[in-house]
Design a protein around this motif. Structure first.
Motif, short mmCIF file in Angstrom:
data_model
loop_
_atom_site.label_atom_id
_atom_site.label_comp_id
_atom_site.label_asym_id
_atom_site.label_seq_id
_atom_site.Cartn_x
_atom_site.Cartn_y
_atom_site.Cartn_z
N LYS A 98 0.83 -1.21 0.00
CA LYS A 98 0.00 0.00 0.00
C LYS A 98 0.86 1.26 0.00
O LYS A 98 0.63 2.19 -0.77
CB LYS A 98 -0.94 0.00 1.20
N ALA A 99 1.88 1.28 0.82
CA ALA A 99 2.76 2.45 0.90
C ALA A 99 3.48 2.69 -0.43
O ALA A 99 3.59 3.83 -0.88
CB ALA A 99 3.77 2.27 2.03
N ARG A 100 3.95 1.62 -1.06
CA ARG A 100 4.66 1.77 -2.34
C ARG A 100 3.71 2.27 -3.42
O ARG A 100 4.04 3.18 -4.18
CB ARG A 100 5.29 0.45 -2.77
N CYS A 101 2.51 1.71 -3.48
CA CYS A 101 1.54 2.15 -4.50
C CYS A 101 1.15 3.62 -4.30
O CYS A 101 1.10 4.38 -5.26
CB CYS A 101 0.30 1.26 -4.47
N ASP A 102 0.91 4.00 -3.06
CA ASP A 102 0.55 5.40 -2.78
C ASP A 102 1.71 6.33 -3.13
O ASP A 102 1.51 7.40 -3.71
CB ASP A 102 0.17 5.58 -1.32
N GLY A 103 2.91 5.94 -2.79
CA GLY A 103 4.07 6.77 -3.07
C GLY A 103 4.36 6.89 -4.56
O GLY A 103 4.69 7.97 -5.05
N GLU A 104 4.23 5.79 -5.28
CA GLU A 104 4.52 5.81 -6.70
C GLU A 104 3.46 6.54 -7.49
O GLU A 104 3.73 7.11 -8.54
CB GLU A 104 4.71 4.39 -7.22
N ALA A 105 2.22 6.54 -7.00
CA ALA A 105 1.14 7.27 -7.67
C ALA A 105 1.05 8.71 -7.19
O ALA A 105 0.16 9.44 -7.59
CB ALA A 105 -0.19 6.55 -7.45
N HIS A 106 1.96 9.09 -6.30
CA HIS A 106 2.03 10.45 -5.76
C HIS A 106 0.75 10.86 -5.03
O HIS A 106 0.38 12.02 -5.03
CB HIS A 106 2.35 11.46 -6.88
N LEU A 107 0.10 9.93 -4.38
CA LEU A 107 -1.11 10.25 -3.62
C LEU A 107 -0.77 10.94 -2.32
O LEU A 107 -1.53 11.79 -1.85
CB LEU A 107 -1.93 8.99 -3.35
N ASN A 108 0.35 10.61 -1.71
CA ASN A 108 0.76 11.24 -0.45
C ASN A 108 1.04 12.72 -0.65
O ASN A 108 0.75 13.54 0.22
CB ASN A 108 1.99 10.55 0.14
N GLU A 109 1.60 13.10 -1.79
CA GLU A 109 1.93 14.49 -2.06
C GLU A 109 0.68 15.35 -2.19
O GLU A 109 0.64 16.48 -1.74
CB GLU A 109 2.77 14.59 -3.33
N GLU A 110 -0.36 14.78 -2.81
CA GLU A 110 -1.60 15.55 -2.97
C GLU A 110 -2.28 15.79 -1.62
O GLU A 110 -2.84 16.84 -1.39
CB GLU A 110 -2.56 14.81 -3.90
N GLU A 111 -2.21 14.80 -0.73
CA GLU A 111 -2.81 14.97 0.59
C GLU A 111 -2.08 16.06 1.39
O GLU A 111 -2.69 16.83 2.10
CB GLU A 111 -2.78 13.65 1.37
N LYS A 112 -0.75 16.14 1.22
CA LYS A 112 0.03 17.15 1.92
C LYS A 112 -0.25 18.54 1.39
O LYS A 112 -0.25 19.51 2.12
CB LYS A 112 1.53 16.84 1.80
N GLU A 113 -0.49 18.65 0.05
CA GLU A 113 -0.75 19.94 -0.57
C GLU A 113 -2.14 20.46 -0.23
O GLU A 113 -2.37 21.65 -0.19
CB GLU A 113 -0.58 19.84 -2.08
N ALA A 114 -3.09 19.56 -0.02
CA ALA A 114 -4.49 19.97 0.22
C ALA A 114 -4.73 20.47 1.61
O ALA A 114 -4.02 20.54 2.49
CB ALA A 114 -5.40 18.78 -0.05
#
Length: 148
Positions: A132-148
């Motif tokens: 899960k962590a690798r998929c979220d990181g590779e799809a850049h989902l964590n970055e969008e949550e931080k920006e929002a």
């Protein structure tokens, strides 16, 4: 994202299971190991070995660094899940095809080069395991949550 991860995990497990099944069938002598030994001309066997070695050596680092290429990274930033599924399947194929081919060729020809290459690819497989962590990181989902 969870569905994409499950699909990737099924593919990942299928590749490893197929390789292990091949090993089990040949080691138990259900299938005859070395059935093609001596049937290929020496230059053909040498050419196949050389091509397999070069492809394996080239595909491993390429697969591990695939998501660092600018065009692929941009695609992942734009289309998150869809791009992740597409490129992760490509990456799994870049490792899975050499793994299965080297395993099959090892047991067909009993040439240890193929066995070693299959082992090396198998050792790299945990580095692309679709967690899960690798998929979220590779799809850049964590970055969008931080920006929002």
């Amino acid at each position: 994202m969870n569905n994409v991860r499950k699909i990737l995990l099924y593919i990942y497990i299928a590749i490893i299971a197929a390789a292990l099944l091949m090993v089990a069938l040949y080691e138990s002598e259900t299938c005859l190991p070395g059935y093609a030994t001596g049937q290929w001309p020496v230059p053909t066997e040498f050419a196949v070995t050389t091509i397999a070695e070069l492809l394996t050596i080239a595909l491993i680092p390429l697969a591990l660094r695939l998501f660092k290429f600018a065009s692929i990274d941009a695609d992942l930033r734009r289309h998150h899940e869809q791009a992740l599924l597409r490129w992760a399947i490509v990456r799994l194929a870049m490792l899975g095809v050499p793994l299965l081919a080297n395993t099959a060729l090892y047991y067909a020809l009993m040439n240890t080069s193929f066995g070693y290459m299959a082992i090396i690819v198998m050792l790299t497989m945990p580095f692309v395991c679709p967690t899960k962590a690798r998929c979220d990181g590779e799809a850049h989902l964590n970055e969008e949550e931080k920006e929002a």
